[in-house]
Design a protein around this motif. Structure first.
Motif, PDB file in Angstrom:
ATOM      1  N   SER A   1      10.841  -7.518   6.774  1.00 25.67           N
ATOM      2  CA  SER A   1       9.785  -6.871   7.535  1.00 25.67           C
ATOM      3  C   SER A   1       8.231  -7.517   7.696  1.00 25.67           C
ATOM      4  N   SER A   2       7.967  -7.577   8.836  1.00 25.68           N
ATOM      5  CA  SER A   2       6.326  -8.197   8.898  1.00 25.68           C
ATOM      6  C   SER A   2       5.672  -7.155   9.767  1.00 25.68           C
ATOM      7  N   LEU A   3       5.534  -6.172   9.999  1.00 29.90           N
ATOM      8  CA  LEU A   3       5.720  -5.220   8.732  1.00 29.90           C
ATOM      9  C   LEU A   3       6.410  -3.908   9.208  1.00 29.90           C
ATOM     10  N   ALA A   4       6.797  -3.037   8.317  1.00 29.07           N
ATOM     11  CA  ALA A   4       6.989  -1.542   8.609  1.00 29.07           C
ATOM     12  C   ALA A   4       5.698  -0.825   8.773  1.00 29.07           C
ATOM     13  N   LEU A   5       5.686  -0.208   9.918  1.00 27.95           N
ATOM     14  CA  LEU A   5       4.522   0.512  10.361  1.00 27.95           C
ATOM     15  C   LEU A   5       3.767   1.667   9.390  1.00 27.95           C
ATOM     16  N   PRO A   6       4.709   2.688   9.470  1.00 23.88           N
ATOM     17  CA  PRO A   6       4.266   3.973   8.736  1.00 23.88           C
ATOM     18  C   PRO A   6       3.556   3.805   7.558  1.00 23.88           C
ATOM     19  N   ARG A   7       3.916   3.005   6.739  1.00 23.08           N
ATOM     20  CA  ARG A   7       3.409   2.903   5.213  1.00 23.08           C
ATOM     21  C   ARG A   7       2.283   1.885   5.077  1.00 23.08           C
ATOM     22  N   VAL A   8       2.417   1.052   6.188  1.00 23.52           N
ATOM     23  CA  VAL A   8       1.043   0.051   6.238  1.00 23.52           C
ATOM     24  C   VAL A   8       0.095   1.223   6.610  1.00 23.52           C
ATOM     25  N   LEU A   9       0.341   2.175   7.902  1.00 21.58           N
ATOM     26  CA  LEU A   9      -0.735   2.834   8.339  1.00 21.58           C
ATOM     27  C   LEU A   9      -1.242   3.813   7.127  1.00 21.58           C
ATOM     28  N   ALA A  10      -0.303   4.334   6.336  1.00 21.18           N
ATOM     29  CA  ALA A  10      -0.525   5.278   5.164  1.00 21.18           C
ATOM     30  C   ALA A  10      -1.539   4.700   4.328  1.00 21.18           C
ATOM     31  N   GLY A  11      -1.329   3.341   4.049  1.00 24.22           N
ATOM     32  CA  GLY A  11      -2.045   2.566   2.989  1.00 24.22           C
ATOM     33  C   GLY A  11      -3.733   2.607   3.937  1.00 24.22           C
ATOM     34  N   LEU A  12      -3.452   2.081   5.019  1.00 19.84           N
ATOM     35  CA  LEU A  12      -5.049   1.857   5.743  1.00 19.84           C
ATOM     36  C   LEU A  12      -5.691   3.156   5.747  1.00 19.84           C
ATOM     37  N   LEU A  13      -5.101   4.199   6.142  1.00 22.59           N
ATOM     38  CA  LEU A  13      -5.908   5.219   6.368  1.00 22.59           C
ATOM     39  C   LEU A  13      -6.285   5.837   4.763  1.00 22.59           C
ATOM     40  N   GLU A  14      -5.539   5.485   3.599  1.00 24.07           N
ATOM     41  CA  GLU A  14      -6.000   6.071   2.437  1.00 24.07           C
ATOM     42  C   GLU A  14      -6.888   5.111   1.895  1.00 24.07           C
ATOM     43  N   ASN A  15      -6.793   3.944   1.784  1.00 26.54           N
ATOM     44  CA  ASN A  15      -7.554   2.835   1.267  1.00 26.54           C
ATOM     45  C   ASN A  15      -8.921   2.515   1.957  1.00 26.54           C
ATOM     46  N   TYR A  16      -8.969   2.831   3.370  1.00 25.76           N
ATOM     47  CA  TYR A  16      -9.905   2.583   3.850  1.00 25.76           C
ATOM     48  C   TYR A  16     -10.753   3.754   4.303  1.00 25.76           C
ATOM     49  N   GLN A  17     -10.563   4.935   3.802  1.00 26.33           N
ATOM     50  CA  GLN A  17     -11.347   6.171   4.219  1.00 26.33           C
ATOM     51  C   GLN A  17     -12.606   6.282   3.520  1.00 26.33           C
ATOM     52  N   THR A  18     -13.736   6.449   4.240  1.00 25.66           N
ATOM     53  CA  THR A  18     -14.995   6.863   3.868  1.00 25.66           C
ATOM     54  C   THR A  18     -15.522   8.198   4.166  1.00 25.66           C
ATOM     55  N   GLU A  19     -16.698   8.297   3.748  1.00 19.06           N
ATOM     56  CA  GLU A  19     -17.353   9.814   3.926  1.00 19.06           C
ATOM     57  C   GLU A  19     -17.568  10.027   5.482  1.00 19.06           C
ATOM     58  N   LYS A  20     -17.673   8.705   6.062  1.00 22.50           N
ATOM     59  CA  LYS A  20     -17.977   8.639   7.486  1.00 22.50           C
ATOM     60  C   LYS A  20     -16.729   8.582   8.462  1.00 22.50           C
ATOM     61  N   GLY A  21     -15.823   8.321   7.742  1.00 25.57           N
ATOM     62  CA  GLY A  21     -14.421   8.025   8.618  1.00 25.57           C
ATOM     63  C   GLY A  21     -13.661   6.958   7.987  1.00 25.57           C
ATOM     64  N   ILE A  22     -12.579   6.606   8.887  1.00 24.96           N
ATOM     65  CA  ILE A  22     -11.540   5.621   8.407  1.00 24.96           C
ATOM     66  C   ILE A  22     -11.896   4.250   9.095  1.00 24.96           C
ATOM     67  N   LYS A  23     -12.433   3.106   8.153  1.00 29.50           N
ATOM     68  CA  LYS A  23     -12.809   1.868   8.762  1.00 29.50           C
ATOM     69  C   LYS A  23     -11.550   1.272   9.128  1.00 29.50           C
ATOM     70  N   ILE A  24     -11.698   0.301  10.179  1.00 32.01           N
ATOM     71  CA  ILE A  24     -10.615  -0.356  10.539  1.00 32.01           C
ATOM     72  C   ILE A  24     -10.781  -1.953  10.136  1.00 32.01           C
ATOM     73  N   PRO A  25      -9.715  -2.611   9.491  1.00 29.67           N
ATOM     74  CA  PRO A  25     -10.002  -4.066   9.113  1.00 29.67           C
ATOM     75  C   PRO A  25     -10.249  -4.895  10.156  1.00 29.67           C
ATOM     76  N   GLU A  26     -11.099  -5.730   9.761  1.00 33.57           N
ATOM     77  CA  GLU A  26     -11.489  -6.728  11.101  1.00 33.57           C
ATOM     78  C   GLU A  26     -10.754  -7.447  11.741  1.00 33.57           C
ATOM     79  N   VAL A  27      -9.574  -7.785  11.154  1.00 36.50           N
ATOM     80  CA  VAL A  27      -8.520  -8.436  12.008  1.00 36.50           C
ATOM     81  C   VAL A  27      -7.710  -7.552  12.914  1.00 36.50           C
ATOM     82  N   LEU A  28      -7.916  -6.140  12.769  1.00 38.61           N
ATOM     83  CA  LEU A  28      -7.558  -5.348  13.859  1.00 38.61           C
ATOM     84  C   LEU A  28      -8.190  -4.924  14.855  1.00 38.61           C
ATOM     85  N   GLN A  29      -9.462  -5.027  14.641  1.00 39.95           N
ATOM     86  CA  GLN A  29     -10.374  -4.627  15.440  1.00 39.95           C
ATOM     87  C   GLN A  29     -10.356  -4.940  17.090  1.00 39.95           C
TER      88      GLN A  29
END
Length: 424
Positions: free
Chosen positions: A387-415
């Motif tokens: 898999s390159s990659l399975a989306l739901p858990r990547v999404l879970a990781g992104l949401l949780e790890n990139y959360q800030t008090e202002k919101g969820i930041k998006i990694p630069e490569v995805l912007q």
RNA sequence: GGAGAGGUGGCCGAGUGGCUUAAGGCGCACGCUUGGAAAGCGUGUUUAGGAGAAAUCUUAACAAGGGUUCGAAUCCCUUUCUCUCCGCCA
């Protein structure tokens, strides 16, 4: 499926490999396979002899009719009765033996590669690589299912209404983020030389058999009874089956394909905290890479696939680790599997997001996927996928790890794919 | 969904019960010919199983599976796919 020639000639190696998987009754099954195989070959030889005799007589009868010697022909006809009974009996015996032999053969899993550690559960998997820092989250950090609700990007209840549990609805920036991830993954794979494929999402029985889902694991797939088709559990099935019944040339290697598809898994049972949110779904999106390789190159290819997925995770900035699966955790058809896991900071646990395997010739044997080697003989190819990659858990990781008090930041490569840099 | 026509080797294409051991052609490989090439000529050219050290012998396969027959690419039944027309449809 292992080839009979291999089983005949490598019994000890086979038993050693099966022991690593804690495969029960290995010796009994293997002995029975060897015995039935020998019986099958004897029966085949006997049948061939009867048929050869019968063919010969038929030709003589034909000649007599042509020369007008009808009486001689009729005399010979009587002789064939006995042969006919014999060939019918032998043929039935042969079919019965082949059936029994195949049923046994289908039960034998692939032999683990020597790198595969012994062990029986997840605990025994070997962590071979770890990268990325686990972020320190603020005190009010939430698990992804709470974040999904807070920002209204994934609606689990709505999915319940429309279909049932495990079919979430992605909305707004949530849906856009999904699409961005798919585009990003496909782009990375294309850049690495993989050809993009859009396969059917329903497969027939022959395809399910080719990659090993059938006959045993049909309960894991959704079945469309009226047409006897199955919803794909992974793009591996249709994309690998492109090469079913194919005879390749050496210069065709390597074959590298990638496909985005939704995946459907019944996976009955097990509801609860550890399958909450995006952790386990009945329908999810995945981008898959599939390779068909020369046997001499398949392990080098496996390493390349691992490196490729590492690069993606690094760019996404997610903390991850790579496991080498132990014998007990290894899939039925795989010889060596590397699992990628992403750290879900709010859940404080690792989530599997990719599984990269070399099946060696196990699938190829079922698929009849061969190539002409330098000696001009046909030989089974090796198949791999990941898999390159399975989306739901990547999404879970992104949401949780990139959360800030202002919101969820998006990694630069995805912007460049999302068109926004924060979910707020 | 309805009606009809089809599925033959790598490809095209003949073949309505026994010289089919699948014609013929194209392609491909090798050889002859040639200063070299083309053309021409000749030879070869499927897959899988079984026996054998090998040469080789043998069985099976004409969409798939059954059946009729001493004998099936050919006749019958079922399934499947393709094409044409009609219907429906993003």
């Amino acid at each position: 499926m292992l080839s009979l020639a291999f089983i005949r000639e490598n019994k000890e190696l086979l038993l050693k490999g099966l022991a690593k998987r804690n495969f029960k009754d290995a010796e009994r099954i293997v002995d029975e396979v060897i015995e039935k195989d020998s019986l099958r070959r004897n029966t085949q030889a006997a049948l061939d002899q009867v048929l050869a005799e019968s063919n010969k007589i038929s030709k003589e009868i034909g000649n007599f009719f042509k020369s007008g010697e009808v009486q001689k022909a009729n005399l010979l006809k009587e002789k064939t009765g006995q042969l006919k009974i014999q060939s019918k009996e032998l043929n039935e015996k042969l079919n019965q033996i082949s059936k029994e032999l195949n049923e046994l053969l289908y039960q034998i899993p692939n032999i683990p590669n020597e790198l595969v550690p012994a062990g029986s559960t997840e605990e025994d998997n070997e962590i071979i690589f770890e990268e990325g820092e686990i972020p320190k989250l603020h005190e009010s950090a939430l698990p992804h299912w709470e974040l999904a609700k807070k920002y209204d990007i994934i609606d689990f209840e709505l999915g319940n209404k429309i279909t049932g549990a495990g079919f979430p609805v992605y909305k707004g920036k949530g849906a856009k983020l999904q699409r961005a991830l798919i585009s990003y993954f496909l782009e990375k794979n294309s850049d690495a030389g993989y050809t993009e494929i859009q396969p059917p999402l329903l497969i027939n029985e022959a395809s399910g058999f080719g990659t090993g889902q059938l006959p045993d694991k049909e309960g894991q797939m959704y079945h469309v009874g009226i047409d006897n088709l199955f919803l794909i559990p992974t793009a591996e099935v249709p994309v690998t089956n492109i090469y079913r019944d194919v005879l390749l040339k050496e210069e065709d290697f390597p074959i590298c394909n990638t496909a985005y598809t939704p995946c459907f898994r019944r996976e009955a049972g097990s509801y609860g905290a550890h399958v909450r949110g995006l952790n386990r779904l009945h329908q999810f999106d995945k981008v898959e890479i599939v390779r068909i390789e020369h046997p001499d190159n398949s392990y080098a290819a496996l390493d390349k696939m691992v490196e490729h997925v590492k690069e993606i995770l690094k760019e996404l900035g997610l903390p991850y680790r790579i496991l080498r699966l132990c014998g007990g955790d290894l899939g039925f058809t795989s010889a060596l599997t590397y699992d990628f896991e992403v750290y879900s900071t709010a859940q404080k646990r690792w989530l599997e997001i990719s599984s990269i395997s070399n099946f060696e010739s196990f699938q190829a044997n079922r698929l009849k996927l061969r190539f002409k080697n330098k000696e001009g003989k046909s030989q089974l190819a090796h198949t791999l996928n990941g898999s390159s990659l399975a989306l739901p858990r990547v999404l879970a990781g992104l949401l949780e790890n990139y959360q800030t008090e202002k919101g969820i930041k998006i990694p630069e490569v995805l912007q460049k794919y999302t068109g926004f840099d924060i979910i707020d």
